[in-house]
Design a protein around this motif. Structure first.
Motif, mmCIF file in Angstrom:
data_model
loop_
_atom_site.group_PDB
_atom_site.id
_atom_site.type_symbol
_atom_site.label_atom_id
_atom_site.label_comp_id
_atom_site.label_asym_id
_atom_site.label_seq_id
_atom_site.Cartn_x
_atom_site.Cartn_y
_atom_site.Cartn_z
ATOM 1 N N ARG A 1 -1.626 -14.767 -3.676
ATOM 2 C CA ARG A 1 -3.090 -14.706 -3.005
ATOM 3 C C ARG A 1 -3.967 -14.104 -3.964
ATOM 4 O O ARG A 1 -3.622 -13.311 -4.781
ATOM 5 C CB ARG A 1 -2.984 -13.871 -1.762
ATOM 6 C CG ARG A 1 -2.389 -14.265 -0.612
ATOM 7 C CD ARG A 1 -2.256 -13.041 0.606
ATOM 8 N NE ARG A 1 -3.601 -12.579 0.770
ATOM 9 C CZ ARG A 1 -3.733 -11.269 1.435
ATOM 10 N NH1 ARG A 1 -2.819 -10.605 1.888
ATOM 11 N NH2 ARG A 1 -4.983 -10.914 1.491
ATOM 12 N N THR A 2 -5.348 -14.626 -4.119
ATOM 13 C CA THR A 2 -6.267 -13.981 -4.694
ATOM 14 C C THR A 2 -7.301 -13.275 -4.114
ATOM 15 O O THR A 2 -8.157 -12.784 -4.732
ATOM 16 C CB THR A 2 -6.715 -14.975 -5.740
ATOM 17 O OG1 THR A 2 -7.518 -16.053 -4.817
ATOM 18 C CG2 THR A 2 -5.853 -15.615 -6.577
ATOM 19 N N ASP A 3 -7.094 -13.057 -2.795
ATOM 20 C CA ASP A 3 -8.048 -12.337 -2.047
ATOM 21 C C ASP A 3 -7.722 -11.081 -1.423
ATOM 22 O O ASP A 3 -8.142 -10.711 -0.315
ATOM 23 C CB ASP A 3 -8.453 -13.539 -0.823
ATOM 24 C CG ASP A 3 -6.971 -13.701 -0.060
ATOM 25 O OD1 ASP A 3 -6.090 -13.658 -0.386
ATOM 26 O OD2 ASP A 3 -7.346 -14.176 1.119
ATOM 27 N N LYS B 1 -0.522 -7.596 -8.427
ATOM 28 C CA LYS B 1 -1.903 -7.222 -7.797
ATOM 29 C C LYS B 1 -1.818 -5.651 -7.189
ATOM 30 O O LYS B 1 -1.432 -5.234 -6.282
ATOM 31 C CB LYS B 1 -1.871 -7.946 -6.431
ATOM 32 C CG LYS B 1 -2.107 -9.267 -6.411
ATOM 33 C CD LYS B 1 -2.890 -9.925 -7.343
ATOM 34 C CE LYS B 1 -3.151 -11.447 -7.076
ATOM 35 N NZ LYS B 1 -1.944 -12.412 -7.139
ATOM 36 N N GLU C 1 -7.377 -7.421 -0.501
ATOM 37 C CA GLU C 1 -8.593 -6.304 -0.390
ATOM 38 C C GLU C 1 -7.877 -4.966 -0.827
ATOM 39 O O GLU C 1 -6.749 -4.953 -0.524
ATOM 40 C CB GLU C 1 -9.013 -6.401 1.444
ATOM 41 C CG GLU C 1 -9.651 -7.693 1.711
ATOM 42 C CD GLU C 1 -10.869 -7.824 1.056
ATOM 43 O OE1 GLU C 1 -11.558 -6.953 0.611
ATOM 44 O OE2 GLU C 1 -11.277 -9.074 1.160
ATOM 45 N N GLU D 1 -15.039 -9.842 -11.857
ATOM 46 C CA GLU D 1 -14.936 -11.404 -11.448
ATOM 47 C C GLU D 1 -14.101 -12.161 -12.759
ATOM 48 O O GLU D 1 -13.449 -13.159 -12.495
ATOM 49 C CB GLU D 1 -16.199 -11.758 -11.447
ATOM 50 C CG GLU D 1 -16.847 -11.607 -9.976
ATOM 51 C CD GLU D 1 -16.035 -11.951 -8.926
ATOM 52 O OE1 GLU D 1 -15.591 -12.917 -8.822
ATOM 53 O OE2 GLU D 1 -15.885 -11.262 -7.971
ATOM 54 N N ARG E 1 -6.382 -16.208 -11.876
ATOM 55 C CA ARG E 1 -6.203 -17.717 -11.208
ATOM 56 C C ARG E 1 -5.535 -18.549 -12.276
ATOM 57 O O ARG E 1 -5.267 -19.710 -11.837
ATOM 58 C CB ARG E 1 -7.610 -18.078 -10.689
ATOM 59 C CG ARG E 1 -7.964 -17.352 -9.350
ATOM 60 C CD ARG E 1 -9.377 -17.499 -9.143
ATOM 61 N NE ARG E 1 -9.889 -16.983 -7.885
ATOM 62 C CZ ARG E 1 -10.926 -16.910 -7.516
ATOM 63 N NH1 ARG E 1 -12.170 -17.359 -8.192
ATOM 64 N NH2 ARG E 1 -11.434 -16.360 -6.366
ATOM 65 N N ARG F 1 -10.629 -11.677 -12.198
ATOM 66 C CA ARG F 1 -10.120 -12.465 -11.028
ATOM 67 C C ARG F 1 -9.993 -13.975 -11.819
ATOM 68 O O ARG F 1 -8.911 -14.550 -11.151
ATOM 69 C CB ARG F 1 -10.942 -12.392 -9.946
ATOM 70 C CG ARG F 1 -10.694 -13.314 -8.592
ATOM 71 C CD ARG F 1 -11.633 -13.160 -7.498
ATOM 72 N NE ARG F 1 -12.325 -12.066 -7.501
ATOM 73 C CZ ARG F 1 -11.560 -11.390 -6.239
ATOM 74 N NH1 ARG F 1 -10.732 -11.603 -5.490
ATOM 75 N NH2 ARG F 1 -12.385 -10.492 -5.962
#
Length: 335
Positions: free
Chosen positions: A165-167, A246, A169, A262, A269, A265
């Motif tokens: 996952r890259t989302d 992560k 929280e 950013e 990816r 991120r």
């Protein structure tokens, strides 16, 4: 960062090590050899060595917790052994899942003996841990241990899920850290108190101390996983970034709302493995996003919460000092 273990922590090994060895001696010979290698007692040829294993914080915490409620440390010995066995179960499986080839400056068990052997050795330690604690005939202590194992597995499951996952929280990342590390540290302190016949409020305060200490420990571990010295940690430089882990500093950078976060991120990816230049760039982006400072500050906050629980508990002065020294060690350690 640099620190040495408080003398009260190292002194507990004189109690724990013989009991831990006696428990491991119950294993079937082939499993016993693999576990003894993992624990630093044997080399790859089965010959005895003097190189130590890990820091043994969890069993020390269990013994000190019993003393904190004015019991003898021996009362918590089954709990101390059990939490150390569970901890090493998790390390054996973690090394397989993470593909780590080195631990404590030696080849990991799966690399030396194979993946099936490492998994089975971990399984053997988990069942042995429950067996050791059940002999203490304290159902609350056994329940505490098994609940913490479920939380540990949940935390590790989240960590594996985060790889895809890259989302992620920040809140769920901290929840994962609590499962992976906080839960067993919380259990170590609580079990020590329970075996020392602590009153419910005292057992809760001990659990609060251990859980917050565990979160501080994990956040420092995450910092060392990026910026730690390979000669000291026994892991490759920028180890966590190589596998795009992560960890909390990484997710804090993602959540920073900065251009550096950013850009990090975007690098995470990319389908290809990062180059050496990109690894150093990632570390720099995390630091410039403010995430390194945020992670260190968060570790300090968790340590402060642990000290608040300790102050409310009001243990004997020498135990208060030992546990307070332990919080400082956790924050200042370099491995």
């Amino acid at each position: 960062m640099t620190a040495t273990l408080p003398v009260e922590i190292t002194a507990t090994r004189e109690l724990v090590q013989p009991a831990l060895r006696a428990a491991v001696d119950e294993l079937e010979p082939s499993m016993r050899r693999i576990v003894s290698y993992h624990l630093g007692w044997l080399d790859e040829h089965g010959e005895e060595v003097t190189a130590g294993g890990g820091k043994a914080l969890r069993p020390a915490l269990a013994l000190l917790a019993a003393q904190a409620v004015r019991a003898e440390p021996e009362a918590a010995l089954p709990g101390a052994v059990a939490v150390e066995l569970v901890h090493n179960f998790s390390l054996l499986h973690d090394d397989v899942m993470d593909g780590d080839t080195e631990r404590r400056h030696r080849p990991t068990v799966w690399r030396l003996f194979g993946t099936p052997a490492a998994i089975l050795a971990g399984d053997a330690l988990l069942t042995l841990a429950v067996d050791v604690l059940e002999r203490a005939a304290d159902p609350a202590a056994t329940s505490c241990l098994t609940e913490s194992v479920q939380q540990l597995i949940s935390g590790q499951s989240k960590d594996v899920d985060f790889e895809h996952r890259t989302d992620v929280e920040l809140g769920e990342c901290l929840e994962m850290a609590d499962g992976k590390t906080g839960a067993l540290m919380r259990c170590a302190a609580r079990v020590g108190g329970l075996l020392g016949k602590a009153e419910p409020e005292a057992a809760d305060l001990l659990g609060g101390f251990g859980g917050n200490l565990g979160l501080a420990f994990q956040l420092v571990d995450d910092v060392l996983g990026i910026w730690g010295s390979p000669e000291v940690t026994g892991k490759p430089v920028l180890a966590d970034l190589r596998v795009r882990k992560k960890s909390v500093p990484v997710v804090a950078a993602f959540a920073s709302g900065t251009p550096e976060g950013e850009r990090l991120r975007e690098l995470y990816r990319q389908p290809d493995p990062p180059t050496e230049e990109e690894l150093h760039r990632m570390a720099d982006l995390i630091e410039r996003s403010g995430a390194l400072s945020w992670t260190r500050d968060a570790a300090e906050r968790y340590a402060a919460e642990a000290r608040t629980c300790l102050d409310r508990l009001r243990p004997p002065a020498e135990i208060h000092t030992a546990l307070a020294d332990l919080t400082r060690f956790v924050l200042e350690r370099d491995r």
